[in-house]
Design an enzyme around this catalytic site. Structure first.
Site, PDB file in Angstrom:
ATOM      1  N   ARG A 236       0.850  -1.180   0.000  1.00 18.63           N
ATOM      2  CA  ARG A 236       0.000   0.000   0.000  1.00 18.63           C
ATOM      3  C   ARG A 236       0.895   1.242   0.000  1.00 18.63           C
ATOM      4  NH1 ARG A 236      -3.450  -2.754  -1.466  1.00 18.63           N
ATOM      5  NH2 ARG A 236      -5.540  -3.076  -0.637  1.00 18.63           N
ATOM      6  N   GLU A 265      -4.277   7.564  -4.872  1.00 22.18           N
ATOM      7  CA  GLU A 265      -4.445   6.852  -6.149  1.00 22.18           C
ATOM      8  C   GLU A 265      -5.650   7.391  -6.907  1.00 22.18           C
ATOM      9  OE1 GLU A 265      -4.396   2.605  -5.536  1.00 22.18           O
ATOM     10  OE2 GLU A 265      -2.398   2.658  -4.667  1.00 22.18           O
ATOM     11  N   HIS A 283      -1.537   0.057  -9.617  1.00 19.36           N
ATOM     12  CA  HIS A 283      -2.162  -0.863  -8.650  1.00 19.36           C
ATOM     13  C   HIS A 283      -2.701  -2.113  -9.371  1.00 19.36           C
ATOM     14  CE1 HIS A 283      -4.196  -1.020  -4.455  1.00 19.36           C
ATOM     15  NE2 HIS A 283      -3.986  -2.243  -4.920  1.00 19.36           N
TER      16      HIS A 283
HETATM   17  N1  LIG Z   1      -0.816  -4.379  -5.196  1.00 18.99           N
HETATM   18  C1  LIG Z   1      -1.886  -5.136  -5.094  1.00 18.99           C
HETATM   19  O1  LIG Z   1      -2.687  -5.235  -6.016  1.00 18.99           O
HETATM   20  C2  LIG Z   1      -2.129  -5.907  -3.841  1.00 18.99           C
HETATM   21  C3  LIG Z   1      -1.689  -5.452  -2.631  1.00 18.99           C
HETATM   22  N2  LIG Z   1      -1.888  -6.186  -1.485  1.00 18.99           N
HETATM   23  C4  LIG Z   1      -1.382  -5.648  -0.221  1.00 18.99           C
HETATM   24  O2  LIG Z   1      -0.425  -6.556   0.287  1.00 18.99           O
HETATM   25  C5  LIG Z   1      -0.625  -6.708   1.693  1.00 18.99           C
HETATM   26  C6  LIG Z   1      -0.085  -8.057   2.141  1.00 18.99           C
HETATM   27  O3  LIG Z   1      -0.871  -9.090   1.579  1.00 18.99           O
HETATM   28  P1  LIG Z   1      -0.764 -10.612   2.083  1.00 18.99           P
HETATM   29  O4  LIG Z   1       0.629 -11.062   2.075  1.00 18.99           O
HETATM   30  O5  LIG Z   1      -1.759 -11.373   1.326  1.00 18.99           O
HETATM   31  O6  LIG Z   1      -1.253 -10.428   3.600  1.00 18.99           O
HETATM   32  P2  LIG Z   1      -0.931 -11.336   4.860  1.00 18.99           P
HETATM   33  O7  LIG Z   1      -1.901 -10.922   5.897  1.00 18.99           O
HETATM   34  O8  LIG Z   1      -0.876 -12.756   4.457  1.00 18.99           O
HETATM   35  O9  LIG Z   1       0.547 -10.868   5.306  1.00 18.99           O
HETATM   36  C7  LIG Z   1       0.828  -9.700   5.990  1.00 18.99           C
HETATM   37  C8  LIG Z   1       2.046  -9.935   6.868  1.00 18.99           C
HETATM   38  O10 LIG Z   1       2.406  -8.692   7.477  1.00 18.99           O
HETATM   39  C9  LIG Z   1       2.762  -8.951   8.834  1.00 18.99           C
HETATM   40  N3  LIG Z   1       2.575  -7.731   9.629  1.00 18.99           N
HETATM   41  C10 LIG Z   1       1.412  -7.117   9.935  1.00 18.99           C
HETATM   42  N4  LIG Z   1       1.646  -6.010  10.652  1.00 18.99           N
HETATM   43  C11 LIG Z   1       2.975  -5.919  10.805  1.00 18.99           C
HETATM   44  C12 LIG Z   1       3.833  -4.977  11.443  1.00 18.99           C
HETATM   45  N5  LIG Z   1       3.349  -3.921  12.093  1.00 18.99           N
HETATM   46  N6  LIG Z   1       5.164  -5.187  11.402  1.00 18.99           N
HETATM   47  C13 LIG Z   1       5.670  -6.282  10.769  1.00 18.99           C
HETATM   48  N7  LIG Z   1       4.910  -7.202  10.149  1.00 18.99           N
HETATM   49  C14 LIG Z   1       3.579  -7.025  10.164  1.00 18.99           C
HETATM   50  C15 LIG Z   1       1.836 -10.078   9.274  1.00 18.99           C
HETATM   51  O11 LIG Z   1       2.338 -10.773  10.408  1.00 18.99           O
HETATM   52  C16 LIG Z   1       1.787 -10.936   8.015  1.00 18.99           C
HETATM   53  O12 LIG Z   1       2.796 -11.924   8.034  1.00 18.99           O
HETATM   54  C17 LIG Z   1      -2.145  -6.542   1.852  1.00 18.99           C
HETATM   55  O13 LIG Z   1      -2.478  -6.115   3.155  1.00 18.99           O
HETATM   56  C18 LIG Z   1      -2.494  -5.507   0.815  1.00 18.99           C
HETATM   57  O14 LIG Z   1      -2.468  -4.219   1.365  1.00 18.99           O
HETATM   58  C19 LIG Z   1      -2.514  -7.395  -1.515  1.00 18.99           C
HETATM   59  C20 LIG Z   1      -2.972  -7.896  -2.698  1.00 18.99           C
HETATM   60  C21 LIG Z   1      -2.892  -7.168  -3.944  1.00 18.99           C
HETATM   61  O1  LIG Z   2      -4.879  -4.278  -3.548  1.00 19.68           O
HETATM   62  C1  LIG Z   2      -5.459  -5.311  -3.590  1.00 19.68           C
HETATM   63  C2  LIG Z   2      -5.727  -6.137  -2.465  1.00 19.68           C
HETATM   64  O2  LIG Z   2      -6.087  -7.304  -2.648  1.00 19.68           O
HETATM   65  O3  LIG Z   2      -5.576  -5.658  -1.332  1.00 19.68           O
END
Ligand SMILES: NC(=O)C1=CN([C@@H]2O[C@H](COP(=O)(O)OP(=O)(O)OC[C@H]3O[C@@H](n4cnc5c(N)ncnc54)[C@H](O)[C@@H]3O)[C@@H](O)[C@H]2O)C=CC1
Ligand SMILES: O=CC(=O)O
Length: 320
Positions: A236, A265, A283
């Site tokens: 993000r 965005e 994005h």
């Molecule tokens: N560019 C895009 O289109 C997309 C972006 N995203 C973004 O990617 C992020 C991550 O996605 P996933 O890996 O699927 O989520 P996830 O929930 O599987 O992984 C997030 C990780 O961050 C860690 N975490 C949370 N708060 C923390 C902190 N304060 N300090 C250190 N570590 C911390 C958690 O322990 C977890 O391991 C999403 O929250 C979303 O914002 C997700 C999908 C698509």
């Molecule tokens: O940005 C996309 C998401 O899955 O979060």
């Protein structure tokens, strides 16, 4: 009375009819945002009044919107990051949130890796050289064998790590909740934040955006980075202080960056556009046929489970 379902994401149901077929079984009245952009708060306030369930993309579901949603039972995020939803207000009003964890993991990991390779080999610049009838070479650097710093080893961070093992990278990681099983299997080493920023040649960010992670990468972190290092953000925009990133790139404090996400965005007329050591994408992390289909199906399953009083599926638990 028929239940009303509002669907806002542009790519929902574009790659297959399955999600609409699933919804049809319940005879909901379906409203679709065909405007091609997320709703403004004022538009949503009007539309949401008598809506029972919403499948939402990046539209901001603010507390104002929620207070005007008199019938809303469920907000279903078409994706993973729920930072555009006022979770506390939803909790207060008893509105459930579901999401689609894991649905877009491999797509975001692919984009992350492709941005890393494009940065290291200047792929965008090379394309421009040939298109402008020139024939110059740019000396890049290898990703192979370099040190990768993964911030956030959830679904996406772990999938990036898997790809990195194929490039024989040394993998450092930082996470609030380390996953040592994964780390042992892939030879990943958890380190503190400072070590990761000091030692990595490529840093990639995979954190959720919340009060704790806002500007996780700021002046201090850019000061720690090597001047040959690159940073990639597909999580993000708010995770990086963009103004500080601009200065770091402009003053060649770091070698380069790639952003799929922005503090605002779309980033219209941003001064980031002046920089030639930066690659941008709109994005698009989850923008693949496979991820779109998985997100749509999981979103519909989550929505129906709440609207039909079944065991809720893919419920987002607010860990605060
Ligand atoms: N560019 C895009 O289109 C997309 C972006 N995203 C973004 O990617 C992020 C991550 O996605 P996933 O890996 O699927 O989520 P996830 O929930 O599987 O992984 C997030 C990780 O961050 C860690 N975490 C949370 N708060 C923390 C902190 N304060 N300090 C250190 N570590 C911390 C958690 O322990 C977890 O391991 C999403 O929250 C979303 O914002 C997700 C999908 C698509
Ligand atoms: O940005 C996309 C998401 O899955 O979060």
């Amino acid at each position: 009375m028929r239940k009303k379902v509002l669907i806002t994401p542009r790519s929902f149901g574009k790659t297959s009819n399955v999600p609409f077929e699933m919804l049809k079984k319940y005879d909901y009245e379906i409203l679709i945002n065909n405007s091609g952009k997320p709703y403004e708060e004022s538009e949503l306030i009007k539309i949401i009044r008598d809506v029972d369930g919403i499948i939402v993309g990046l539209d901001k579901i603010t507390s104002n919107v929620l207070k005007n949603a008199k019938k809303l039972k469920v907000i279903t995020k078409y994706g993973v990051g729920v930072d555009n939803i006022d979770i506390e207000e939803a909790d207060k009003l008893g509105v459930k949130i579901t999401y689609t964890p894991g649905a877009n993991t491999e797509s975001v990991a692919d984009l992350t890796f492709s941005l890393m390779l494009c940065l290291s080999r200047n792929v965008i610049k090379l394309d421009n050289i040939v298109r402008s009838n020139k024939w110059e070479k740019i000396i890049g650097c290898e990703v192979y064998g370099k040190t990768l710093g993964i911030v956030g080893t959830g679904n996406i961070g772990r999938s990036v790590a898997k790809r990195a093992t194929g490039f024989d990278m040394r993998i450092l990681a930082y996470d609030k909740y380390p996953d040592y099983d994964f780390a042992n299997k892939l030879g990943v080493k958890y380190v503190d934040k400072k070590t990761l920023f000091e030692e990595a040649d490529f840093i990639t960010l995979h954190l959720p955006l919340n009060k704790e992670t806002y500007h996780f990468v700021d002046e201090e972190e850019f000061n720690l980075m090597k001047n040959t290092a690159y940073i990639i953000n597909t999580s993000r925009g708010g995770i990086i202080n963009e103004a500080v990133l601009y200065n770091a790139l402009k003053n060649k404090k770091i070698a380069g960056a790639a952003l799929d996400v922005f503090e605002e965005e779309p980033p219209l007329n941003s001064k980031l556009f002046e920089l030639d050591n930066l690659i941008l994408s709109p994005h698009c992390g989850a923008a693949t046929i496979e991820a779109s289909e998985r997100m749509a199906i999981m979103a519909v399953e989550g929505l129906i489970s709440v609207l039909e009083d079944m065991e809720p599926k893919y419920l987002y638990e607010n860990k605060k």
